[in-house]
Every structure is written in structure tokens, then in C-alpha cells.
Design a protein around this motif. Structure first.
Motif, short mmCIF file in Angstrom:
data_model
loop_
_atom_site.label_atom_id
_atom_site.label_comp_id
_atom_site.label_asym_id
_atom_site.label_seq_id
_atom_site.Cartn_x
_atom_site.Cartn_y
_atom_site.Cartn_z
N VAL A 268 2.99 -18.49 6.64
CA VAL A 268 2.22 -17.78 5.62
C VAL A 268 2.94 -16.49 5.22
CG1 VAL A 268 0.02 -16.60 5.14
CG2 VAL A 268 0.04 -18.78 6.38
N VAL A 269 3.43 -15.75 6.20
CA VAL A 269 4.13 -14.49 5.94
C VAL A 269 5.43 -14.74 5.18
CG1 VAL A 269 5.26 -12.51 7.04
CG2 VAL A 269 3.12 -13.42 7.99
N ARG B 120 4.72 -15.76 1.58
CA ARG B 120 4.20 -14.62 0.82
C ARG B 120 5.34 -13.67 0.43
NH1 ARG B 120 1.32 -12.64 -3.03
NH2 ARG B 120 0.53 -10.57 -2.66
N ASN B 121 6.23 -13.40 1.35
CA ASN B 121 7.36 -12.53 1.04
C ASN B 121 8.26 -13.15 -0.03
OD1 ASN B 121 7.64 -9.91 2.60
ND2 ASN B 121 6.90 -11.34 4.15
N ARG C 172 7.31 -15.19 -2.34
CA ARG C 172 6.56 -15.12 -3.60
C ARG C 172 6.63 -13.70 -4.19
NH1 ARG C 172 0.22 -16.40 -4.64
NH2 ARG C 172 0.35 -16.31 -6.88
N LEU C 173 6.48 -12.69 -3.34
CA LEU C 173 6.58 -11.31 -3.82
C LEU C 173 7.96 -10.99 -4.37
CD1 LEU C 173 4.64 -9.49 -0.95
CD2 LEU C 173 3.89 -9.74 -3.33
#
Length: 92
Positions: free
Chosen positions: A73-74, A77-78, A80-81
Motif C-alpha cells: 500500500v505504501v 501510494r508513493n 502514485r504521488l
């Protein structure tokens, strides 16, 4: 080659991918003379995490599964950012 040996190889590959990210981060930081986290760090995290999650599922180890799944998940998310920032910069 037995199934057990195949999964052992997959587990070792995942661990090598996961460990390689630290070498990439260290080299990038040394080159820039400051602490940086290159894009390759997150891709190696994702690749190693997915591979290790598959290994953990094959081993039926719930502790290992939870640890690897939450890490994914982390990493996602990174990534995607980073992508959103790249798109925003390109649009500006």
C-alpha cells in the motif's frame, strides 16, 4: 526441481529485489551528496514486496502476508504521488 525449491528461489529473488533498493538509494544519495529516494527505490520495493507476498502466501504465513501486503500500500501510494507530481510539472 521440487515445488519447495521453486518457492525458495522465488523467496530469495524477492529478498534480493527488496534489498537492492537500499543499494540504489545509497548510490543515488552519494552521487548527489544528500539523502535522496530515487524512483527505482519504489519500483524495487514494489517488485520485491509482490514477490515476497507471493512467497508468504505459498508458505501460508499470516504474519509475513500482513507485513508484505501493508507495505505494498505504501509503495503504490508513493508511486502514485510521484506520477501525479510528474504530470503536474509537465502540465505547468
Amino acid at each position: 526441481m521440487t515445488t519447495s525449491n521453486l518457492w525458495l528461489g522465488i523467496g530469495l529473488l524477492g529478498q534480493m529485489l527488496f534489498s537492492a533498493r537500499f543499494m540504489i538509494q545509497w548510490i543515488a544519495s552519494e552521487r548527489q551528496g544528500r539523502s535522496v529516494v530515487p524512483l527505482a527505490f519504489w519500483w524495487l520495493s514494489l517488485a520485491g514486496g509482490v514477490t515476497l507476498l507471493c512467497y508468504a502466501l505459498a508458505r501460508r504465513d499470516p504474519v509475513f502476508v500482513i507485513g508484505q501486503a501493508s507495505g505494498l500500500v505504501v509503495y503504490l501510494r508513493n508511486l502514485r504521488l510521484i506520477r501525479a507530481e510528474t504530470v503536474a510539472k509537465a502540465a505547468a
